[in-house]
Design a protein around this motif. Structure first.
Motif, PDB file in Angstrom:
ATOM      1  N   LEU A   9      19.697  -3.052  24.279  1.00 13.51           N
ATOM      2  CA  LEU A   9      19.967  -1.633  24.023  1.00 13.51           C
ATOM      3  C   LEU A   9      18.836  -1.046  23.198  1.00 13.51           C
ATOM      4  O   LEU A   9      18.302  -1.699  22.302  1.00 13.51           O
ATOM      5  N   GLY A  12      18.970   2.942  18.179  1.00  9.72           N
ATOM      6  CA  GLY A  12      19.669   4.216  18.060  1.00  9.72           C
ATOM      7  C   GLY A  12      20.862   4.319  18.988  1.00  9.72           C
ATOM      8  O   GLY A  12      21.703   5.182  18.807  1.00  9.72           O
ATOM      9  N   VAL A  13      20.939   3.433  19.996  1.00 16.04           N
ATOM     10  CA  VAL A  13      22.116   3.450  20.874  1.00 16.04           C
ATOM     11  C   VAL A  13      23.188   2.564  20.230  1.00 16.04           C
ATOM     12  O   VAL A  13      22.940   1.399  19.935  1.00 16.04           O
ATOM     13  N   LEU A  14      24.349   3.136  20.004  1.00 13.67           N
ATOM     14  CA  LEU A  14      25.435   2.380  19.373  1.00 13.67           C
ATOM     15  C   LEU A  14      25.807   1.185  20.233  1.00 13.67           C
ATOM     16  O   LEU A  14      25.863   1.274  21.451  1.00 13.67           O
ATOM     17  N   PRO A  16      28.875  -1.155  20.255  1.00 13.33           N
ATOM     18  CA  PRO A  16      30.173  -1.588  19.717  1.00 13.33           C
ATOM     19  C   PRO A  16      30.430  -3.074  19.903  1.00 13.33           C
ATOM     20  O   PRO A  16      31.085  -3.695  19.077  1.00 13.33           O
ATOM     21  N   GLN A  17      29.874  -3.661  20.973  1.00 11.04           N
ATOM     22  CA  GLN A  17      30.087  -5.102  21.183  1.00 11.04           C
ATOM     23  C   GLN A  17      29.343  -5.906  20.124  1.00 11.04           C
ATOM     24  O   GLN A  17      29.868  -6.873  19.569  1.00 11.04           O
ATOM     25  N   LYS A  40      21.245  -8.710  27.512  1.00 12.59           N
ATOM     26  CA  LYS A  40      21.408  -9.575  28.687  1.00 12.59           C
ATOM     27  C   LYS A  40      20.135 -10.381  28.895  1.00 12.59           C
ATOM     28  O   LYS A  40      19.035  -9.914  28.576  1.00 12.59           O
ATOM     29  N   VAL A  70      18.050   4.685  30.547  1.00 10.00           N
ATOM     30  CA  VAL A  70      18.608   5.724  29.669  1.00 10.00           C
ATOM     31  C   VAL A  70      18.985   5.100  28.321  1.00 10.00           C
ATOM     32  O   VAL A  70      18.825   5.713  27.270  1.00 10.00           O
ATOM     33  N   ILE A  71      19.497   3.866  28.373  1.00  9.97           N
ATOM     34  CA  ILE A  71      19.994   3.241  27.141  1.00  9.97           C
ATOM     35  C   ILE A  71      19.369   1.886  26.850  1.00  9.97           C
ATOM     36  O   ILE A  71      19.568   1.344  25.773  1.00  9.97           O
TER      37      ILE A  71
ATOM     38  N   LEU B 108      36.206  -0.719  22.340  1.00  9.09           N
ATOM     39  CA  LEU B 108      36.057  -1.964  23.106  1.00  9.09           C
ATOM     40  C   LEU B 108      37.309  -2.279  23.931  1.00  9.09           C
ATOM     41  O   LEU B 108      37.400  -3.342  24.539  1.00  9.09           O
ATOM     42  N   PHE B 148      27.180   8.800  27.191  1.00  7.54           N
ATOM     43  CA  PHE B 148      26.036   8.807  26.281  1.00  7.54           C
ATOM     44  C   PHE B 148      24.803   9.328  26.999  1.00  7.54           C
ATOM     45  O   PHE B 148      24.600   9.059  28.186  1.00  7.54           O
TER      46      PHE B 148
END
Lengths: 80, 230
Positions: A9, A12-14, A16-17, A40, A70-71, B108, B148
């Motif tokens: 990622l 700046g991209v959150l 959560p995992q 990955k 994009v991310i 999640l 996003f």
């Protein structure tokens, strides 16, 4: 030859995992974990003989499918 | 007037949306298999919900590269109304028809419940039977619905009024509490710049007749039927 692709990622991209993994590591008692980002890892076997050409082709694969730019960022290692 | 529903391995809302389309249009849509490279001459394309290709790599990424999608992209770019619902929204972002990306829900958790949506645009082929500012109740069911995009793209979306729906409270106000998945600016659905492509995470086909417990999804199909008949 083999290509190893890391897809991560962008800054700046959150993630959560990654955050959930971080919390679990702390829950298990691992101290000093400052941040966790999940990504990955993809291995590709290639019939190419020229490492530079192979890297360029894998970059094209990343742009078109392996990463969503994009991310995500990607990095490529070629092992002859 | 006719519609096509694109069917991928793992699609699971294709038949539901076909029922809604037939009810509104009076004619069953073509069901087009992902491996087909030909698409019938239709006035409307729907990319349905589901888990195409098992969500391998990223939700929608494999489907976006399947043979039929080349033709879908060409038709959408030529102006054919194209609707992507849930996984269909993910597919449309992955194939570049819509900006942004749907990330893993901030919680999640898989979220499956009815949500309130504020209609931001009632002047599109998809939404003309709604009123701007109207609050409608539509179900969501997804794990990757967290919209996003980068700040420049978000600003362009807002400036061009490309946000079609936002998650809201029952009174229409926006808050974090009414955001089921962490989407930027509570975005639930976005249009392309031309206004002929809509992607949305909520499922209008799941509340489109009284038997299902609600009808707030039905005006979308009525809008499309009217628009493509004109």
């Amino acid at each position: 030859m083999k290509a190893r692709v890391h897809v991560t990622l962008k800054n700046g991209v959150l993630d959560p995992q990654g955050k959930a993994i971080h919390q679990s590591l702390e829950g298990l008692g691992f101290d000093g974990v400052e941040d966790v980002r999940q990504g990955k890892f993809i291995e590709i076997e290639l019939s190419d003989s020229d490492p530079d050409a192979a890297k360029a082709r894998v970059a094209e694969m990343c742009e078109q499918l392996l990463a969503n730019t994009v991310i995500e960022d990607y990095s490529i290692e070629i092992e002859a | 007037m006719s519609a096509a529903v694109i069917v991928f391995p793992g699609s699971n809302c294709d038949r539901d949306v076909a029922v809604s389309l037939e009810a509104a249009m009076g004619r069953a849509p073509y069901m087009v298999w992902h491996g087909d490279s030909e698409l019938p001459d239709v006035d409307l394309i729907v990319v349905p919900g589901g888990f195409s290709y098992g969500d391998y790599l990223r939700s929608g990424a494999m489907a976006a590269n399947s043979p039929v999608m080349r033709e879908v992209v060409a038709r959408a770019n030529a102006g054919t109304p194209t609707l992507g619902i849930c996984n269909g929204f993910q597919v449309l972002t992955e194939c570049g028809l819509l900006p942004g990306v749907l990330m893993r829900n901030a919680s999640l958790k898989f979220v499956c419940r009815d949500v309130d949506l504020r209609v931001e645009r009632a002047d599109t082929v998809f939404t003309r039977h709604y009123r701007e500012g109207q609050v409608i109740r539509i179900p969501v069911a997804h794990h990757d619905g967290n919209y996003f995009t980068d700040p420049d793209t978000l600003k362009a979306l807002e400036d061009n009024r490309q946000v079609a729906f936002r998650y809201c409270a029952p009174d229409g106000s926006l808050s974090e509490d009414s955001n089921p998945n962490g989407s930027l600016a509570n975005i639930a659905g976005v249009l392309n710049a031309g206004g002929n492509v809509l992607g949305m995470m909520p499922h209008p086909e799941r509340l489109a007749e009284a038997l299902l417990g609600g009808t707030d999804g039905a005006p979308m199909f009525a809008s499309l039927a009217e628009a493509v008949a004109a």
